[in-house]
Design a protein around this motif. Structure first.
Motif, mmCIF file in Angstrom:
data_model
loop_
_atom_site.group_PDB
_atom_site.id
_atom_site.type_symbol
_atom_site.label_atom_id
_atom_site.label_comp_id
_atom_site.label_asym_id
_atom_site.label_seq_id
_atom_site.Cartn_x
_atom_site.Cartn_y
_atom_site.Cartn_z
ATOM 1 N N PRO A 106 -44.720 -4.156 -10.799
ATOM 2 C CA PRO A 106 -45.322 -3.881 -12.264
ATOM 3 C C PRO A 106 -44.622 -3.267 -13.236
ATOM 4 O O PRO A 106 -43.769 -2.714 -13.084
ATOM 5 C CB PRO A 106 -46.057 -2.670 -11.542
ATOM 6 C CG PRO A 106 -46.419 -2.901 -10.112
ATOM 7 C CD PRO A 106 -44.950 -3.356 -9.822
ATOM 8 N N GLY A 107 -44.909 -3.816 -14.405
ATOM 9 C CA GLY A 107 -44.153 -3.497 -15.572
ATOM 10 C C GLY A 107 -42.980 -4.139 -16.068
ATOM 11 O O GLY A 107 -42.184 -3.963 -16.877
ATOM 12 N N VAL A 108 -42.522 -5.127 -15.054
ATOM 13 C CA VAL A 108 -41.389 -5.987 -15.267
ATOM 14 C C VAL A 108 -41.836 -7.465 -15.317
ATOM 15 O O VAL A 108 -42.712 -7.918 -14.599
ATOM 16 C CB VAL A 108 -40.503 -5.733 -14.098
ATOM 17 C CG1 VAL A 108 -39.097 -6.644 -14.026
ATOM 18 C CG2 VAL A 108 -40.095 -4.476 -13.773
ATOM 19 N N ALA A 109 -41.282 -8.099 -16.312
ATOM 20 C CA ALA A 109 -41.544 -9.517 -16.360
ATOM 21 C C ALA A 109 -41.226 -10.469 -15.279
ATOM 22 O O ALA A 109 -41.940 -11.244 -14.850
ATOM 23 C CB ALA A 109 -41.038 -10.065 -17.818
ATOM 24 N N ALA A 110 -40.078 -10.147 -14.718
ATOM 25 C CA ALA A 110 -39.313 -11.158 -13.621
ATOM 26 C C ALA A 110 -38.501 -10.173 -12.943
ATOM 27 O O ALA A 110 -37.876 -9.296 -13.376
ATOM 28 C CB ALA A 110 -38.788 -12.255 -14.467
#
Length: 788
Positions: A106-110
């Motif tokens: 969560p909170g990270v694009a990839a």
């Protein structure tokens, strides 16, 4: 209708009277507003906790089935790589994507690519700040992005996710395919429920006391105005209804002001970090039911305080009888509340047994009654303390005469501090008494002694331990080299360790085998000497380490053992090792709290550590001069450079239970906010009292009284109630703490915990008095004699 008309007329009086009336109402609104803002913040605590828990669950790895997670396009490997930097925890995770569509946190694009990391804004600021070089070296990854708020517990959290191509399940990593944990949380300890109840009472009672004081600002002017109303025909009941209406208006204005203060302050919640915690502004939202209770409680307290203030005032058409010689205060009813509170706790302990952790209601009632009773006792004690004071310097005479004539105002101003200090002493005594119930040995460090470092003839425990969830002698040697060359490190013992289970029916000796689980430790001779007294050692040797209680260990020469992680998986896939007959028996050195590292000690040539499933690599570190912060940080960096997933722990005597630590942190935050509120409220109250005496001060100056004399009189006038209030707070807090600990069946940890809190209360009063000097100087000008 008549009653409503009187209430409306009282509200109208609250804003009439020109500048003086508006200023008086403004001071009341400000005082009540400060209390309301804190109460709204307190009512937001459940929302803050729920928000943190929701984000904690969201970023937790989803639970896997017993068969594990199969490799797929969305799966990933992960391992914890958290660290610590000068006491601040840094949450870190190493990731390796199994496919192109691996699920990101969560909170990270990839999922970060190998060598890249995404960091929280606070962690980036810390690494780039002066002094953050060591932390930057510890995280040798390219900064490729930022963790969004959905992946953070609070805006100031230090978090990073890094990509690592070397991750594998053989080296301690785990495979998952999604985030989102729904594991059931541990229920809160019943004793902590009782402590939380105490905290709520201690933090909120001073706020209620302060609000009750704030609505009485300008009481003398209000009484004179009511006397005028009596002269034009209003009866006693009507004047009381008007006083209630005026209090209602002030409370309503205070609610509006408190709401505005809270709305503005919540936007700065992320930038205010107390004891390692902050909150997102969106989480600082009052629970609707609690917010409604705040509104009702403030309005009821305001009206009740205004009517209670008129109980001993006879407002007649020709004046206020209070201006005559005041009668002595009665003691019996002032003792009723604290006596009832203490009796509630004592009787609960006597008739309900020692399972007091479950009796939260008696604790709440008893503590609240006792603390509120202290407020009623304070004016009586101040009166008795000053009634016989005579003579002395002029400032002292002015102060004592003022206290003799109207000590109630000064007592009310100090009442909040008295309750806050008494409550702080109570909580500190309770925490000191129960702390041993929330402490356990920190055996995760695995600290062991070394024969090369003695203290009074006994081996010294390792100062720092490093653990990696992979058995690798090459890694152990790298750790020994990296840590050994670190400044401040005096010795390193690097080993690979696993559990060993003797196999039934495989012993070389008839009738033997199938004994208790023990340990196998692989390391060079220098490292093995940290665990036992080994006179001579060469690579290829094996030893059996025993304590005086030799029967507790079943490994022996000729024994066949299964090497595993100690979780019972010693089946056909587990490596087997036969303890050679040439193995010598050596005496184990005492370890942490007398425990020994008994078991099989083998050199690398005698046992290939790479064949051991579930083994762990350990490095025990001894430093020069103990665990200095600088040395520990260098050790953490050296360990991270050897393996980013290395876990570093410092040896401690005890580790606080997490629930206990979180409650204690909440107490510190709430106590700080309450004391700040009381200080601000005292300042407002003191300025209001000075404005009430503006004409008197101007007359004294006109007759030649020195300004410094008046300043000292104000200080003495505050100091006397402070001393009396501090003594009352100490006695009440200690007595209440002792009775509460008896109820909780816990001993008193220390009887001297009141010194810091008594000093803090006195310091707050002193600072408020000093802050009153500038307005006092302005009020002593001759234009104070003007009237209309």
């Amino acid at each position: 209708m008549r009653a409503l008309h009187d209430l409306a007329l009282g509200m109208r009086f609250a804003v009439s009277g020109g500048r003086e009336g508006r200023l008086r109402t403004g001071l009341t609104a400000l005082g009540v507003g400060l209390g309301v803002a804190l109460l709204l913040a307190a009512s937001s605590v459940p929302s803050i906790i729920d928000g943190r828990m929701a984000r904690t669950d969201a970023r937790g790895v989803a639970a896997t089935h017993s068969g594990g997670v199969a490799r797929s396009d969305t799966s990933f490997l992960y391992i914890d790589a958290s660290t610590e930097f000068h006491g601040r925890p840094v949450s870190g995770t190493l990731l390796r994507a199994d496919g192109a569509h691996a699920t990101p946190p969560p909170g990270v694009a990839a999922v970060p690519r190998p060598g890249d990391m995404v960091v929280s804004p606070a962690l980036r600021d810390l690494m780039n700040a002066p002094g953050g070089t060591l932390l930057r070296r510890r995280l040798p990854f390219h900064d490729a992005g930022t963790v969004a708020g959905a992946g953070l517990l609070d805006p100031g959290e230090l978090v990073y996710y890094a990509g690592d191509s070397d991750l594998s399940t053989d080296r301690g990593a785990h495979r998952a395919s999604a985030y989102g944990s729904d594991d059931a949380r541990d229920p809160l300890d019943p004793m902590l429920i009782a402590v939380i109840a105490l905290i709520c009472v201690v933090l909120l009672v001073p706020v209620i006391v302060f609000i009750a004081t704030a609505v009485r600002f300008g009481g003398e002017r209000r009484d004179r105005r009511l006397a005028v109303l009596r002269l034009v025909g209003a009866d006693a009941r009507a004047t009381r209804r008007m006083a209630a209406g005026e209090a209602l208006f002030g409370a309503g204005a205070g609610l509006a002001a408190g709401g505005a203060i809270f709305a503005v302050a919540r936007h700065f919640a992320g930038s205010i970090r107390l004891w390692g915690m902050s909150a997102f502004p969106a989480d600082v939202t009052p629970v609707p039911l609690l917010a409604a209770l705040v509104v009702v409680a403030v309005l009821a307290t305001s009206v009740g305080a205004a009517l209670f203030a008129l109980r001993s005032v006879s407002i007649e058409p020709l004046g206020v009888v209070r201006e005559a010689e005041p009668r002595a205060r009665r003691l019996w009813w002032r003792l009723a509340a604290p006596a009832a509170g203490i009796a509630t706790l004592v009787l609960t302990h006597r008739f309900a047994g020692k399972n007091a952790a479950l009796h939260t209601v008696p604790i709440i009632v008893g503590a609240a009654l006792t603390l509120i009773g202290l407020v009623g006792l304070l004016p009586w004690l101040v009166e008795k303390a000053v009634v016989r004071l005579r003579g002395g310097p002029v400032p002292w005479q002015l102060a004592t005469r003022r206290l003799q004539l109207s000590g109630g105002s000064a007592s009310r101003a100090v009442g909040g501090i008295t309750v806050a200090v008494a409550g702080a002493i109570l909580l500190q005594m309770v925490f000191g008494g129960i702390q041993d119930d929330f402490a356990h040995p920190d055996d995760s460090t695995g600290a062991v002694p070394t024969s090369s470092a003695h203290r009074h003839g006994a081996p010294r425990e390792a100062d720092v331990t490093v653990q990696v969830s992979a058995g690798d002698m090459g890694l152990a040697r790298r750790l020994a080299t990296s840590l050994g060359s670190t400044r401040g490190v005096s010795g390193v013992a690097a080993t690979v360790e696993a559990y060993a289970t003797p196999l039934a029916g495989t012993s070389a000796r008839p009738g033997q085998g199938g004994g208790a689980i023990t340990t196998v430790t692989v390391g060079d001779c220098a490292s093995l000497r940290a665990f036992a007294r080994i006179p001579s050692c060469h690579d290829g040797d094996t030893f059996v380490s025993r304590t005086s209680a030799a029967t507790a260990v079943d490994d022996r020469p000729g024994e066949v053992v299964a090497l595993d992680s100690g979780d019972g998986g010693h089946g056909a896939s587990a490596a087997r090792f036969t303890v050679p007959y040439s193995a010598r028996t050596v005496r184990a050195l005492p370890g942490w709290q007398g425990e020994s590292h008994a078991g099989v000690l083998a050199t690398p040539a005698a046992l290939d550590a790479s064949t051991i499933g579930g083994a762990v690599t350990w490095a025990r570190v001894w430093t020069d001069g103990g665990r200095s912060p600088g040395t520990v940080e260098r050790v953490r960096t050296a360990a991270a450079l050897a393996d980013p997933a290395a876990r570093v722990d410092t040896w401690v005597d005890e580790a606080r239970d997490r629930q206990y630590a979180s409650v204690q942190t909440g107490l510190k935050i709430g106590g700080t906010a309450t004391m700040a509120l009381i200080a601000a409220g005292l300042l407002v109250s003191a300025i209001e009292q000075l404005r009430e005496r503006r004409r008197l001060l101007a007359v004294l100056v006109a007759f030649g009284t020195r300004r410094s004399t008046l300043a000292w009189s104000v200080l003495w006038q505050t100091a006397v109630p402070v001393v009396v209030g501090t003594v009352l707070a100490v006695v009440g807090g200690v007595a209440l703490g002792k009775v509460t600990l008896d109820l909780l069946a816990e001993p008193v940890g220390s009887w001297w915990v009141f010194w810091p809190y008594a000093s803090m209360g006195a310091a707050v009063i002193l600072l408020v008095t000093l802050a009153c000097m500038p307005p006092l100087w302005r009020l002593m000008r001759p234009d104070g004699l003007h009237t209309e």
